[in-house]
Motif scaffolding. Structure first.
Motif, PDB file in Angstrom:
ATOM      1  N   PHE A 126       1.299  -2.015   5.528  1.00 51.68           N
ATOM      2  CA  PHE A 126       2.197  -1.878   4.382  1.00 51.68           C
ATOM      3  C   PHE A 126       1.595  -2.567   3.156  1.00 51.68           C
ATOM      4  CE2 PHE A 126       5.953  -3.582   1.969  1.00 51.68           C
ATOM      5  CZ  PHE A 126       6.363  -2.362   1.459  1.00 51.68           C
ATOM      6  N   ASP A 127       1.540  -1.871   2.049  1.00 54.02           N
ATOM      7  CA  ASP A 127       1.021  -2.443   0.807  1.00 54.02           C
ATOM      8  C   ASP A 127       2.175  -3.131   0.090  1.00 54.02           C
ATOM      9  OD1 ASP A 127      -0.942  -3.091  -0.971  1.00 54.02           O
ATOM     10  OD2 ASP A 127      -0.988  -1.140  -1.982  1.00 54.02           O
ATOM     11  N   SER A 128       2.369  -4.389   0.407  1.00 54.48           N
ATOM     12  CA  SER A 128       3.564  -5.126   0.000  1.00 54.48           C
ATOM     13  C   SER A 128       3.416  -5.716  -1.395  1.00 54.48           C
ATOM     14  CB  SER A 128       3.820  -6.259   0.996  1.00 54.48           C
ATOM     15  OG  SER A 128       2.760  -7.220   0.921  1.00 54.48           O
ATOM     16  N   PRO A 129       4.537  -6.121  -2.006  1.00 59.06           N
ATOM     17  CA  PRO A 129       4.445  -6.851  -3.276  1.00 59.06           C
ATOM     18  C   PRO A 129       3.549  -8.080  -3.170  1.00 59.06           C
ATOM     19  CG  PRO A 129       6.718  -6.203  -2.872  1.00 59.06           C
ATOM     20  CD  PRO A 129       5.945  -5.862  -1.627  1.00 59.06           C
ATOM     21  N   TYR A 130       3.566  -8.738  -2.003  1.00 56.44           N
ATOM     22  CA  TYR A 130       2.764  -9.944  -1.805  1.00 56.44           C
ATOM     23  C   TYR A 130       1.276  -9.642  -1.853  1.00 56.44           C
ATOM     24  CZ  TYR A 130       0.933 -14.161   0.455  1.00 56.44           C
ATOM     25  OH  TYR A 130       0.231 -15.312   0.743  1.00 56.44           O
ATOM     26  N   THR A 131       0.827  -8.605  -1.127  1.00 58.60           N
ATOM     27  CA  THR A 131      -0.606  -8.309  -1.116  1.00 58.60           C
ATOM     28  C   THR A 131      -1.071  -7.686  -2.428  1.00 58.60           C
ATOM     29  OG1 THR A 131      -0.097  -6.239   0.077  1.00 58.60           O
ATOM     30  CG2 THR A 131      -0.854  -8.109   1.388  1.00 58.60           C
ATOM     31  N   ILE A 132      -0.198  -6.957  -3.087  1.00 59.44           N
ATOM     32  CA  ILE A 132      -0.560  -6.434  -4.414  1.00 59.44           C
ATOM     33  C   ILE A 132      -0.819  -7.588  -5.372  1.00 59.44           C
ATOM     34  CG2 ILE A 132       0.332  -5.204  -6.431  1.00 59.44           C
ATOM     35  CD1 ILE A 132       1.719  -3.272  -4.490  1.00 59.44           C
ATOM     36  N   GLU A 133       0.050  -8.609  -5.337  1.00 57.02           N
ATOM     37  CA  GLU A 133      -0.173  -9.775  -6.189  1.00 57.02           C
ATOM     38  C   GLU A 133      -1.432 -10.519  -5.776  1.00 57.02           C
ATOM     39  OE1 GLU A 133       1.899 -13.944  -7.730  1.00 57.02           O
ATOM     40  OE2 GLU A 133       2.938 -12.718  -6.241  1.00 57.02           O
ATOM     41  N   ALA A 134      -1.649 -10.649  -4.460  1.00 55.45           N
ATOM     42  CA  ALA A 134      -2.850 -11.345  -3.975  1.00 55.45           C
ATOM     43  C   ALA A 134      -4.118 -10.681  -4.502  1.00 55.45           C
ATOM     44  CB  ALA A 134      -2.853 -11.372  -2.449  1.00 55.45           C
ATOM     45  N   ARG A 135      -4.165  -9.350  -4.441  1.00 57.48           N
ATOM     46  CA  ARG A 135      -5.350  -8.640  -4.942  1.00 57.48           C
ATOM     47  C   ARG A 135      -5.514  -8.845  -6.444  1.00 57.48           C
ATOM     48  NH1 ARG A 135      -3.341  -4.307  -1.755  1.00 57.48           N
ATOM     49  NH2 ARG A 135      -2.953  -3.074  -3.644  1.00 57.48           N
ATOM     50  N   SER A 136      -4.386  -8.903  -7.156  1.00 60.15           N
ATOM     51  CA  SER A 136      -4.465  -9.106  -8.609  1.00 60.15           C
ATOM     52  C   SER A 136      -5.005 -10.488  -8.953  1.00 60.15           C
ATOM     53  CB  SER A 136      -3.086  -8.911  -9.247  1.00 60.15           C
ATOM     54  OG  SER A 136      -2.227 -10.022  -8.998  1.00 60.15           O
ATOM     55  N   LYS A 137      -4.912 -11.429  -7.989  1.00 54.77           N
ATOM     56  CA  LYS A 137      -5.434 -12.783  -8.188  1.00 54.77           C
ATOM     57  C   LYS A 137      -6.855 -12.928  -7.638  1.00 54.77           C
ATOM     58  CE  LYS A 137      -1.382 -14.243  -9.713  1.00 54.77           C
ATOM     59  NZ  LYS A 137      -1.144 -14.596 -11.129  1.00 54.77           N
ATOM     60  N   GLY A 138      -7.444 -11.812  -7.208  1.00 54.83           N
ATOM     61  CA  GLY A 138      -8.817 -11.843  -6.715  1.00 54.83           C
ATOM     62  C   GLY A 138      -8.958 -12.078  -5.234  1.00 54.83           C
ATOM     63  N   LEU A 139      -7.848 -12.078  -4.503  1.00 62.46           N
ATOM     64  CA  LEU A 139      -7.896 -12.265  -3.056  1.00 62.46           C
ATOM     65  C   LEU A 139      -7.911 -10.904  -2.386  1.00 62.46           C
ATOM     66  CD1 LEU A 139      -5.223 -15.087  -2.795  1.00 62.46           C
ATOM     67  CD2 LEU A 139      -7.700 -15.348  -2.883  1.00 62.46           C
ATOM     68  N   ASP A 140      -8.959 -10.624  -1.605  1.00 65.07           N
ATOM     69  CA  ASP A 140      -9.092  -9.306  -0.998  1.00 65.07           C
ATOM     70  C   ASP A 140      -9.958  -9.401   0.243  1.00 65.07           C
ATOM     71  OD1 ASP A 140      -8.824  -6.547  -0.639  1.00 65.07           O
ATOM     72  OD2 ASP A 140      -9.229  -6.092  -2.746  1.00 65.07           O
ATOM     73  N   VAL A 141     -10.182  -8.263   0.877  1.00 66.69           N
ATOM     74  CA  VAL A 141     -11.049  -8.200   2.054  1.00 66.69           C
ATOM     75  C   VAL A 141     -12.491  -8.437   1.630  1.00 66.69           C
ATOM     76  CG1 VAL A 141      -9.504  -6.653   3.301  1.00 66.69           C
ATOM     77  CG2 VAL A 141     -11.271  -5.703   1.810  1.00 66.69           C
ATOM     78  N   PRO A 142     -13.372  -8.776   2.585  1.00 66.18           N
ATOM     79  CA  PRO A 142     -14.797  -8.952   2.243  1.00 66.18           C
ATOM     80  C   PRO A 142     -15.387  -7.705   1.596  1.00 66.18           C
ATOM     81  CG  PRO A 142     -14.339  -9.771   4.450  1.00 66.18           C
ATOM     82  CD  PRO A 142     -13.099  -9.063   4.000  1.00 66.18           C
ATOM     83  N   PHE A 143     -16.485  -7.909   0.859  1.00 63.35           N
ATOM     84  CA  PHE A 143     -17.088  -6.826   0.093  1.00 63.35           C
ATOM     85  C   PHE A 143     -17.448  -5.634   0.964  1.00 63.35           C
ATOM     86  CE2 PHE A 143     -20.852  -4.631  -1.567  1.00 63.35           C
ATOM     87  CZ  PHE A 143     -20.347  -4.201  -2.795  1.00 63.35           C
ATOM     88  N   TRP A 144     -17.955  -5.888   2.178  1.00 65.27           N
ATOM     89  CA  TRP A 144     -18.394  -4.762   3.005  1.00 65.27           C
ATOM     90  C   TRP A 144     -17.208  -3.894   3.425  1.00 65.27           C
ATOM     91  CZ3 TRP A 144     -16.707  -4.079   8.022  1.00 65.27           C
ATOM     92  CH2 TRP A 144     -16.124  -5.176   8.654  1.00 65.27           C
ATOM     93  N   LYS A 145     -16.031  -4.506   3.577  1.00 63.45           N
ATOM     94  CA  LYS A 145     -14.838  -3.719   3.885  1.00 63.45           C
ATOM     95  C   LYS A 145     -14.391  -2.926   2.658  1.00 63.45           C
ATOM     96  CE  LYS A 145     -12.876  -6.377   7.712  1.00 63.45           C
ATOM     97  NZ  LYS A 145     -11.665  -7.042   8.236  1.00 63.45           N
ATOM     98  N   LYS A 146     -14.504  -3.543   1.487  1.00 63.41           N
ATOM     99  CA  LYS A 146     -14.168  -2.827   0.263  1.00 63.41           C
ATOM    100  C   LYS A 146     -15.109  -1.637   0.067  1.00 63.41           C
ATOM    101  CE  LYS A 146     -12.970  -5.193  -3.396  1.00 63.41           C
ATOM    102  NZ  LYS A 146     -12.989  -6.195  -4.501  1.00 63.41           N
ATOM    103  N   PHE A 147     -16.376  -1.815   0.431  1.00 66.55           N
ATOM    104  CA  PHE A 147     -17.366  -0.740   0.337  1.00 66.55           C
ATOM    105  C   PHE A 147     -16.966   0.445   1.212  1.00 66.55           C
ATOM    106  CE2 PHE A 147     -21.345   1.351   1.644  1.00 66.55           C
ATOM    107  CZ  PHE A 147     -21.874   1.664   0.395  1.00 66.55           C
TER     108      PHE A 147
END
Length: 303
Positions: free
Chosen positions: A252-273
């Motif tokens: 689920f793409d929650s309000p919490y994780t959306i905010e986390a990504r906006s603060k620069g918190l995300d999965v490792p680069f290889w997963k983003k790739f």
């Protein structure tokens, strides 16, 4: 609950409804005025509540606390204990529960004068437990004026005819570290509270909750869920269960994780790739109070 204790260096049993200490039970409270004024209508809250503890904290009842009072038009409040205190061997629930117990006992205090900011001040000053908590208090006047004071990221929404007409704004030092009332001098005080006043009318719906609700449920989902229920108890139950289900859903793409990504918190680069991103709800205590504004004609008082 918030994870981080804010610092310069970095009596009351768990009650899961506002009347009975039984897990996952709801309670309907319809509050009418106890003092009658000559020939006029007065407003009050008809309220349903539900608290669902964090899955790992069910035995302790979680770290949220709340109360509902029938004083004047009605008082509702939520506090969320900061979980980071557990790392210092402090039970995070003690501060939030004592804070709410103190606030509940002070709603009619003459010095408080039915002011939520002063209620926070006096309840905080009377709290002796070690710890910290976010908190929100709303007090309804019989004439329809609701006064709100909030420190941190507990929240409130007012819904009228299917539209959100008022929302509180979270206060935080940085991501996942909200403003908080504390036993330590470094914390925030009632002076840091955001204070608001809203004019309510019959039929308005108020949703108050800890961040366990708002981190997992979007405002649009709150509105659509309320539209499906005419009963405040069932509405509170539905919102709390929706938040709980989202919190357990890793996709689920929650309000919490959306905010986390906006603060620069995300999965490792290889997963983003590979096209992946940080998703999931936030496991937390979830407290929901749903209040509907009702009117009742008051009979003339004999003098």
């Amino acid at each position: 609950m918030a994870n981080s204790i804010y610092s310069s260096q970095q009596l009351f049993q768990p009650c899961l409804s506002n009347k009975h200490c039984v897990p996952k039970k709801t309670n309907l409270l319809c509050f009418a005025s106890s003092q009658l004024n000559p020939a006029r209508s007065e407003v009050s809250f008809c309220t349903g509540t539900l608290l669902i503890p964090h899955p790992n904290k069910v035995e302790r009842g979680g770290e949220d606390a709340f109360f509902v009072s029938n004083f004047k038009g009605g008082v509702i409040a939520v506090a969320d204990g900061v979980s980071g205190w557990a790392e210092q061997n402090v039970d995070p629930s003690l501060f939030s529960k004592e804070l709410m117990a103190n606030a509940s006992s002070l709603v009619g205090d003459l010095e408080v004068n039915y002011d939520p900011q002063i209620l926070i001040r006096k309840a905080h000053a009377a709290t002796g437990s070690k710890g910290s908590a976010t908190a929100i208090v709303a007090m309804l006047e019989r004439n329809g004026t609701m006064k709100v004071a909030s420190v941190g990221d507990c929240g409130l929404r007012v819904i009228r005819k299917g539209q959100i007409i008022f929302s509180t704004t979270p206060q935080e030092h940085y991501f996942d570290c909200p403003y908080q009332l504390s036993s330590e001098l470094v914390g925030q005080t009632y002076l840091d509270a955001v204070v608001s006043s809203v004019e309510l009318v019959e039929g308005d719906t108020i949703v108050m909750g800890s961040d366990g609700l708002f981190d997992n449920v979007f405002d649009g989902e709150i509105v659509s869920t309320l539209a499906a229920y005419s009963d405040v108890v069932e509405a509170a139950k539905a919102l709390a269960n929706l938040a709980s289900n989202h919190s357990l859903d890793s996709r689920f793409d929650s309000p919490y994780t959306i905010e986390a990504r906006s603060k620069g918190l995300d999965v490792p680069f290889w997963k983003k790739f590979l096209g992946m991103k940080l998703t999931g709800g936030k496991l937390d205590d979830i407290t929901v109070i749903v209040g509907q504004v009702i009117t009742s004609a008051a009979s003339p008082q004999l003098t």
